[in-house]
Scaffold this motif. Structure first.
Motif, short mmCIF file in Angstrom:
data_model
loop_
_atom_site.label_atom_id
_atom_site.label_comp_id
_atom_site.label_asym_id
_atom_site.label_seq_id
_atom_site.Cartn_x
_atom_site.Cartn_y
_atom_site.Cartn_z
N VAL A 218 34.90 35.65 27.44
CA VAL A 218 35.11 36.91 28.18
C VAL A 218 36.28 37.73 27.66
O VAL A 218 36.56 38.80 28.17
CB VAL A 218 35.28 36.65 29.69
N GLY A 219 36.99 37.21 26.66
CA GLY A 219 38.11 37.94 26.11
C GLY A 219 39.39 37.83 26.91
O GLY A 219 40.26 38.71 26.84
N ALA A 220 39.55 36.74 27.65
CA ALA A 220 40.79 36.51 28.39
C ALA A 220 41.86 36.03 27.42
O ALA A 220 41.57 35.30 26.48
CB ALA A 220 40.58 35.46 29.49
N PRO A 221 43.11 36.43 27.63
CA PRO A 221 44.17 36.05 26.69
C PRO A 221 44.54 34.58 26.71
O PRO A 221 45.14 34.09 25.75
CB PRO A 221 45.35 36.93 27.10
N SER A 222 44.18 33.84 27.77
CA SER A 222 44.60 32.45 27.88
C SER A 222 43.64 31.65 28.75
O SER A 222 43.16 32.16 29.78
CB SER A 222 46.00 32.40 28.49
N PRO A 223 43.38 30.40 28.38
CA PRO A 223 42.58 29.53 29.26
C PRO A 223 43.24 29.34 30.63
O PRO A 223 42.55 29.15 31.63
CB PRO A 223 42.52 28.20 28.50
N ARG A 224 44.56 29.39 30.68
CA ARG A 224 45.26 29.24 31.96
C ARG A 224 44.87 30.34 32.94
O ARG A 224 44.87 30.13 34.15
CB ARG A 224 46.76 29.24 31.75
N MET A 225 44.54 31.50 32.41
CA MET A 225 44.11 32.60 33.27
C MET A 225 42.80 32.25 33.98
O MET A 225 42.61 32.58 35.15
CB MET A 225 43.95 33.87 32.45
N VAL A 226 41.94 31.53 33.30
CA VAL A 226 40.68 31.09 33.90
C VAL A 226 40.96 30.10 35.02
O VAL A 226 40.40 30.20 36.12
CB VAL A 226 39.74 30.47 32.84
N GLY A 227 41.86 29.16 34.76
CA GLY A 227 42.23 28.19 35.79
C GLY A 227 42.86 28.85 37.00
O GLY A 227 42.55 28.49 38.14
N ALA A 228 43.71 29.84 36.77
CA ALA A 228 44.35 30.54 37.88
C ALA A 228 43.32 31.29 38.71
O ALA A 228 43.36 31.29 39.94
CB ALA A 228 45.42 31.50 37.35
N MET A 229 42.37 31.93 38.04
CA MET A 229 41.33 32.66 38.76
C MET A 229 40.50 31.69 39.60
O MET A 229 40.20 31.96 40.76
CB MET A 229 40.44 33.42 37.78
N LEU A 230 40.15 30.55 39.02
CA LEU A 230 39.37 29.57 39.79
C LEU A 230 40.14 29.06 41.00
O LEU A 230 39.56 28.89 42.07
CB LEU A 230 38.97 28.39 38.89
N ALA A 231 41.42 28.84 40.84
CA ALA A 231 42.24 28.35 41.96
C ALA A 231 42.31 29.38 43.08
O ALA A 231 42.31 29.02 44.26
CB ALA A 231 43.64 28.01 41.47
N GLU A 232 42.35 30.65 42.72
CA GLU A 232 42.49 31.71 43.72
C GLU A 232 41.15 32.19 44.27
O GLU A 232 41.06 32.57 45.44
CB GLU A 232 43.21 32.91 43.11
N ASP A 233 40.11 32.21 43.42
CA ASP A 233 38.87 32.87 43.82
C ASP A 233 37.64 32.16 43.27
O ASP A 233 36.67 32.79 42.89
CB ASP A 233 38.89 34.33 43.33
#
Length: 97
Positions: free
Chosen positions: A31-46
């Motif tokens: 998806v063009g996210a700058p970091s895998p951590r961003m994916v984890g954060a999104m999953l944790a929140e939403d």
């Protein structure tokens, strides 16, 4: 995080079919996210309504705080782990681009 990236991450996670897994890095790259951590954060929140259990760390392991439930959900879909590690060569989903 912008709304379009957020929705692309949700869509990419939703696309991972039952019996297959993907990694945080796979989703970020797709998806063009700058970091895998961003994916984890999104999953944790939403991510409560997504198949979050199909997303693993790069080494095929779940995050420690959700490992038991995640591995149980994967096992119910036919994804078997060796201890706490899923064989990504066997179960990793490769979307057709």
């Amino acid at each position: 995080m912008d709304e379009a990236l957020h929705e692309r991450m949700r869509d990419a996670i939703r696309d991972v079919p039952p019996g297959r897994v993907s990694t945080y890095g796979d989703i970020a790259a797709r998806v063009g996210a700058p970091s895998p951590r961003m994916v984890g954060a999104m999953l944790a929140e939403d991510g409560h309504d997504l198949p979050w259990h199909r997303i693993l760390r790069a080494n095929g392991t779940p995050a420690p705080h959700i490992a038991h439930e995640q591995l149980a959900r994967l096992r119910a879909e036919g994804v078997l782990a060796d201890g706490q590690r899923v064989d990504l060569r066997k179960y990793r989903w490769q979307p057709e681009s």
